[in-house]
Design a protein around this motif. Structure first.
Motif, mmCIF file in Angstrom:
data_model
loop_
_atom_site.group_PDB
_atom_site.id
_atom_site.type_symbol
_atom_site.label_atom_id
_atom_site.label_comp_id
_atom_site.label_asym_id
_atom_site.label_seq_id
_atom_site.Cartn_x
_atom_site.Cartn_y
_atom_site.Cartn_z
ATOM 1 N N ALA A 203 -21.844 -33.768 76.686
ATOM 2 C CA ALA A 203 -20.676 -34.538 76.965
ATOM 3 C C ALA A 203 -20.282 -34.231 78.430
ATOM 4 O O ALA A 203 -19.689 -34.794 79.267
ATOM 5 C CB ALA A 203 -19.644 -34.304 75.765
ATOM 6 N N TYR A 204 -20.154 -32.837 78.533
ATOM 7 C CA TYR A 204 -19.603 -32.287 79.702
ATOM 8 C C TYR A 204 -20.426 -32.785 81.082
ATOM 9 O O TYR A 204 -19.985 -33.033 82.085
ATOM 10 C CB TYR A 204 -19.605 -30.651 79.609
ATOM 11 C CG TYR A 204 -19.208 -30.051 80.773
ATOM 12 C CD1 TYR A 204 -17.718 -30.118 81.187
ATOM 13 C CD2 TYR A 204 -19.787 -29.338 81.709
ATOM 14 C CE1 TYR A 204 -17.094 -29.292 82.247
ATOM 15 C CE2 TYR A 204 -19.535 -28.694 83.092
ATOM 16 C CZ TYR A 204 -18.076 -28.671 83.194
ATOM 17 O OH TYR A 204 -17.549 -28.133 84.290
ATOM 18 N N SER A 205 -21.861 -32.879 80.779
ATOM 19 C CA SER A 205 -22.701 -33.221 81.798
ATOM 20 C C SER A 205 -22.480 -34.553 82.182
ATOM 21 O O SER A 205 -22.283 -34.983 83.359
ATOM 22 C CB SER A 205 -24.095 -33.099 81.349
ATOM 23 O OG SER A 205 -24.855 -33.513 82.473
ATOM 24 N N ARG A 206 -21.947 -35.491 81.268
ATOM 25 C CA ARG A 206 -21.909 -36.813 81.415
ATOM 26 C C ARG A 206 -20.540 -37.004 82.156
ATOM 27 O O ARG A 206 -20.406 -37.765 83.166
ATOM 28 C CB ARG A 206 -21.668 -37.689 80.212
ATOM 29 C CG ARG A 206 -23.082 -37.879 79.479
ATOM 30 C CD ARG A 206 -22.988 -39.042 78.431
ATOM 31 N NE ARG A 206 -22.115 -38.580 77.296
ATOM 32 C CZ ARG A 206 -22.607 -37.835 76.112
ATOM 33 N NH1 ARG A 206 -23.612 -37.547 76.117
ATOM 34 N NH2 ARG A 206 -21.822 -37.510 75.363
ATOM 35 N N VAL A 207 -19.437 -36.194 81.731
ATOM 36 C CA VAL A 207 -18.241 -36.207 82.633
ATOM 37 C C VAL A 207 -18.199 -35.778 84.025
ATOM 38 O O VAL A 207 -17.911 -36.482 84.892
ATOM 39 C CB VAL A 207 -17.230 -35.233 81.961
ATOM 40 C CG1 VAL A 207 -16.065 -35.062 82.580
ATOM 41 C CG2 VAL A 207 -16.712 -35.805 80.520
ATOM 42 N N VAL A 208 -18.960 -34.732 84.207
ATOM 43 C CA VAL A 208 -19.487 -34.430 85.777
ATOM 44 C C VAL A 208 -19.947 -35.247 86.468
ATOM 45 O O VAL A 208 -19.591 -35.419 87.745
ATOM 46 C CB VAL A 208 -20.225 -32.964 85.815
ATOM 47 C CG1 VAL A 208 -20.552 -32.648 87.106
ATOM 48 C CG2 VAL A 208 -19.254 -31.804 85.085
ATOM 49 N N LYS A 209 -21.069 -36.102 85.978
ATOM 50 C CA LYS A 209 -21.786 -37.144 86.485
ATOM 51 C C LYS A 209 -20.853 -38.228 86.905
ATOM 52 O O LYS A 209 -20.899 -38.795 88.119
ATOM 53 C CB LYS A 209 -23.018 -37.520 85.848
ATOM 54 C CG LYS A 209 -24.249 -36.573 85.867
ATOM 55 C CD LYS A 209 -25.288 -36.864 84.747
ATOM 56 C CE LYS A 209 -26.397 -36.169 84.790
ATOM 57 N NZ LYS A 209 -27.520 -36.488 83.994
#
Length: 401
Positions: free
Chosen positions: A384-390
């Motif tokens: 989820a954090y990776s999706r938010v950063v992207k």
């Protein structure tokens, strides 16, 4: 003298003991503070959602209670109609700025109350007139929300009509369709009781009593649905921030609050089933039948305060499709057929039908609980954090260009 010198006090105070006590007290204070902070965050979302849902659902409750005091046939007719309409509607109810929905739905509720009071006092409009007033009140809420959105109330998300509304439409449709089907299957489930009971040839008294119970259940379930929304938001926020422990803690607190509220309502139902029935009817036979069904209603209310929280976790984690499959299997492959078998072949009547369908809720709740417990929260948080950063990088690139 030697014996006296070897004596020691029973309670020995040392610096280590003081340190352990202070650490325990600090942990307790920290836990209480965290709990209170989380409770406020959950209620900030759940409170407006509960108020708006209760207000909108109460439109149908008022119409049903008005029709029920006309005659038993009108009660059965309006119950079936509102049962189908409201279950589908609340299955597809969105999350548009719930504090705003609360004001609009509250206004619609007040208008509906005044209309029912006026026409009930001065005119005999019958069940058709009651249904027309319900329709009118629904449209008041719909138009109110539309006007709020297009007239500047949603400045951060509404920029007017444009072709940009179609960008990313397919991805949005896939996510919202899965979510809507998931909630619609859940919301419609116990309303099937009224439809199936009528098709199996049960008496008008049975249908009336059952419809009163299901309407009361639907009224109460609006509260857990508020916690469903709050849990989804809190879990999604914590996972998006990469905080797996925060998501777990939010789930526990939301589940605890929902169970406490469900227990309170279950006790009220068991203590005052006749008072509940008198909202909708004056027929003593129907009131007595509601009393007989009160235990099943209380158990259903209690169980139904647990599974919406797990459904909220699914929303927060993006498991809508999986939960839709769980709901379909638990409710319509296990619950409904088992209920029909108990009603038709074991001669248990309405109680058998309801008991069988209650088993579907048990299967669904246990399945979602197992899925939630076995969830790899750290992995979910990282993804989820990776999706938010992207997404943040993509948005920044779009702004720069």
């Amino acid at each position: 003298m030697e014996e006296h010198s070897n004596k020691r006090p029973l309670l020995l105070s040392t610096s280590e003991d003081h340190q352990q006590v202070s650490v325990s007290e600090h942990e307790l204070v920290s836990l209480v503070q965290r709990t209170w902070t989380e409770v406020k965050k959950i209620w900030k979302v759940a409170g407006p959602s509960i108020f708006s849902r209760l207000s909108l659902y109460s439109l149908a409750v008022i119409t049903q209670s008005f029709a029920g005091h006309l005659n038993d046939t009108d009660l059965a007719a309006i119950s079936i109609a509102t049962t189908v309409i409201t279950s589908i509607t609340f299955g597809f109810l969105g999350q548009l700025k719930t504090s705003v929905i609360g004001w609009v739905s509250g206004l619609a509720l007040v208008i509906h109350l005044l209309l029912n009071w006026f026409f009930a006092k001065y005119y005999t409009i019958g069940v058709v007139g009651a249904a027309i007033m319900l329709d009118f009140s629904w449209w008041v809420s719909v138009l109110g929300l539309f006007l709020y959105a297009v007239c500047g109330g949603c400045r951060e998300s509404w920029y007017g009509f444009s072709m940009e509304a179609f960008s990313g439409l397919w991805d949005f449709f896939k996510l919202s369709a899965a979510s809507s089907v998931m909630l619609a299957l859940e919301s419609f489930y116990y309303r099937v009781l009224v439809i199936v009971a009528g098709s199996l040839g049960n008496t008008a008294v049975d249908i009336d009593a059952l419809s009163i119970c299901i309407t009361s259940y639907g009224w109460e379930i609006m509260i857990p649905y508020g916690f469903l929304a709050a849990t989804g938001v809190r879990v999604a926020n914590e996972l998006g921030a990469g905080n797996a422990k925060g998501a777990i803690f939010a789930t526990k607190i939301s589940l605890l609050i929902s169970i406490l509220i469900g227990t309170m309502f279950a006790i009220v139902i068991l203590a005052f089933p006749d008072k509940l029935a008198m909202i909708f009817t004056s027929n003593n036979t129907v009131i007595n039948m509601v009393n007989e069904l009160s235990v099943l209603l209380a158990v259903t209310v209690l169980l139904s305060c647990i599974q919406p929280v797990f459904t909220g976790v699914a929303l927060g984690c993006g498991w809508q499709s999986q939960v839709a499959i769980v709901n379909l299997g638990s409710y319509y492959v296990v619950g409904v057929p088992l209920g029909v078998i108990l009603e038709q072949f074991f001669g248990l009547g309405i109680k058998g039908l309801w008991t069988g369908m209650l088993s579907g809720t048990v299967v669904q709740t246990l399945t979602l609980a197992i899925i939630t417990i076995r969830c790899q929260w750290d992995k979910q948080a990282k993804e989820a954090y990776s999706r938010v950063v992207k997404q943040a990088i993509s948005d920044q690139s779009s702004c720069d260009t």
